[in-house]
Design a protein around this motif. Structure first.
Motif, PDB file in Angstrom:
ATOM      1  N   THR A 279      28.185  49.861  86.354  1.00  4.58           N
ATOM      2  CA  THR A 279      27.520  48.793  87.093  1.00  4.58           C
ATOM      3  C   THR A 279      28.517  47.707  87.469  1.00  4.58           C
ATOM      4  OG1 THR A 279      25.456  49.212  85.909  1.00  4.58           O
ATOM      5  CG2 THR A 279      25.660  47.100  87.030  1.00  4.58           C
ATOM      6  N   SER A 282      28.210  44.225  92.790  1.00  5.93           N
ATOM      7  CA  SER A 282      27.729  44.634  94.112  1.00  5.93           C
ATOM      8  C   SER A 282      26.943  45.942  94.094  1.00  5.93           C
ATOM      9  CB  SER A 282      28.912  44.770  95.076  1.00  5.93           C
ATOM     10  OG  SER A 282      29.813  45.769  94.638  1.00  5.93           O
ATOM     11  N   GLY A 283      26.790  46.540  92.926  1.00  2.67           N
ATOM     12  CA  GLY A 283      26.055  47.792  92.867  1.00  2.67           C
ATOM     13  C   GLY A 283      26.556  48.706  91.768  1.00  2.67           C
ATOM     14  N   THR A 284      26.244  49.983  91.899  1.00  4.29           N
ATOM     15  CA  THR A 284      26.600  50.973  90.884  1.00  4.29           C
ATOM     16  C   THR A 284      27.601  51.967  91.445  1.00  4.29           C
ATOM     17  OG1 THR A 284      24.441  50.800  89.809  1.00  4.29           O
ATOM     18  CG2 THR A 284      25.734  52.779  89.350  1.00  4.29           C
ATOM     19  N   SER A 303      23.283  47.161  94.929  1.00  2.00           N
ATOM     20  CA  SER A 303      22.333  46.529  94.004  1.00  2.00           C
ATOM     21  C   SER A 303      20.970  46.413  94.659  1.00  2.00           C
ATOM     22  CB  SER A 303      22.830  45.134  93.591  1.00  2.00           C
ATOM     23  OG  SER A 303      24.069  45.214  92.950  1.00  2.00           O
TER      24      SER A 303
END
Length: 305
Positions: A279, A282-284, A303
């Motif tokens: 994680t 800005s996201g995964t 995200s």
């Protein structure tokens, strides 16, 4: 040099090599050279350094070391690589000391609950545990020499740096103990680890899979979190850095993709395919590892919200 590692001849039988140090004078010679400028001394100064008055006795034991552990060069006796390794093994402290460190505050935060972790050390094992949720984040052997000449805070930093290095090197196929070949495979934690007593309770026992590392040359074996493979991929490390996660500036126990079993998904076992999710702000970042624990693919997911 040609041929395979299995074909490299031994100059001295390993058991005979260890028996060479059954007499304390031989170790004293190695340590005298280790303490000397440029790791070398003339005969007379070395004899004085070890405090042996009997020249015949001193010569006898020195000759047992000369050629492999010590070399005579231009009138000086010089400690050789094999001699350094003998000193290194002793200075690591594992043969003669086992200090204990009661739980003290460790740097960083628990990735599970955000609380401060603690560090303790006993029976050559260093353990980092969350002081709030009780999660055992990281546990691994650490030589007593790591505490010599360091503050406790510096020793904890050294444990983190050394464990990262050892896990990365070994999971990449190179033994950090003997430089031999390490076989890297996956293992399902519960039944694979039950045969070994290195840990009272393995810190990654709830992970759906771990990496089983076994040296083909020496006694080294280990089980480490699968997520450590992300640290050895420049592509992954670069992607994480661009998304606000600098792995070089975080402790192992602060990386959820290493410590959190929920970040790991086993997609198949024959052949193995494992998904590790990291994680970022800005996201995964989803990283797929293949049967050899090498990075096969990297995908991103923004995200939510």
């Amino acid at each position: 040099m040609t041929g395979t590692a299995d074909e490299v001849p031994a100059d001295i039988d390993p058991q005979d090599a260890f028996q060479l140090f059954s007499h304390e004078l031989r170790l004293e010679i190695l340590f005298a050279l280790w303490d000397a400028p440029d790791y070398s001394l003339p005969f007379s100064e070395m004899q004085t350094a070890v405090g042996e008055r009997d020249s015949g006795k001193f010569t006898y034991h020195l000759e047992k070391l000369t050629g492999h552990f010590v070399a005579e060069i231009d009138g000086q006796y010089v400690l050789q690589y094999a001699g350094h390794r003998v000193v290194d093994a002793i200075q690591s402290g594992v043969f003669h000391t086992s200090p204990t460190v009661e739980a003290v505050a460790a740097p960083g935060v628990c990735p599970t609950c955000g609380a401060s972790p603690t560090f303790d050390y006993d029976d050559h094992l260093a353990t980092v545990t969350c002081s709030s949720c009780g999660t055992k984040l990281i546990e691994y052997p650490f030589d007593p020499g790591g505490f010599q000449g360091r503050s406790l805070d510096a020793a904890i930093d050294a444990f983190d740096d050394r464990t990262k290095y050892k896990w990365r090197l070994a999971s990449g196929g190179v033994c950090f103990v003997c430089a031999g070949r390490v076989a890297v495979s996956y293992a399902e934690s519960p039944h694979e680890l039950a045969r070994h007593d290195r840990y009272n309770s393995f810190f990654a026992e709830d992970h759906p899979a771990v990496l089983h590392l076994t040296c083909r040359n020496c006694s080294f074996f280990s089980y480490v979190p699968v997520g450590v493979r992300l640290l050895d991929s420049p592509r992954v490390v670069g992607e994480l850095a661009m998304r606000g996660v600098d792995t070089t500036d975080r402790f192992l126990w602060e990386l959820p993709f290493v410590t959190d079993p929920d970040r790991l998904t086993v997609r198949s076992r024959d052949p193995w395919e494992v998904l590790v999710e990291a994680t970022t702000p800005s996201g995964t970042l989803a990283v797929t590892l293949d049967d050899d624990a090498a990075v096969r693919a990297i995908t991103t997911r923004p995200s939510e919200g």
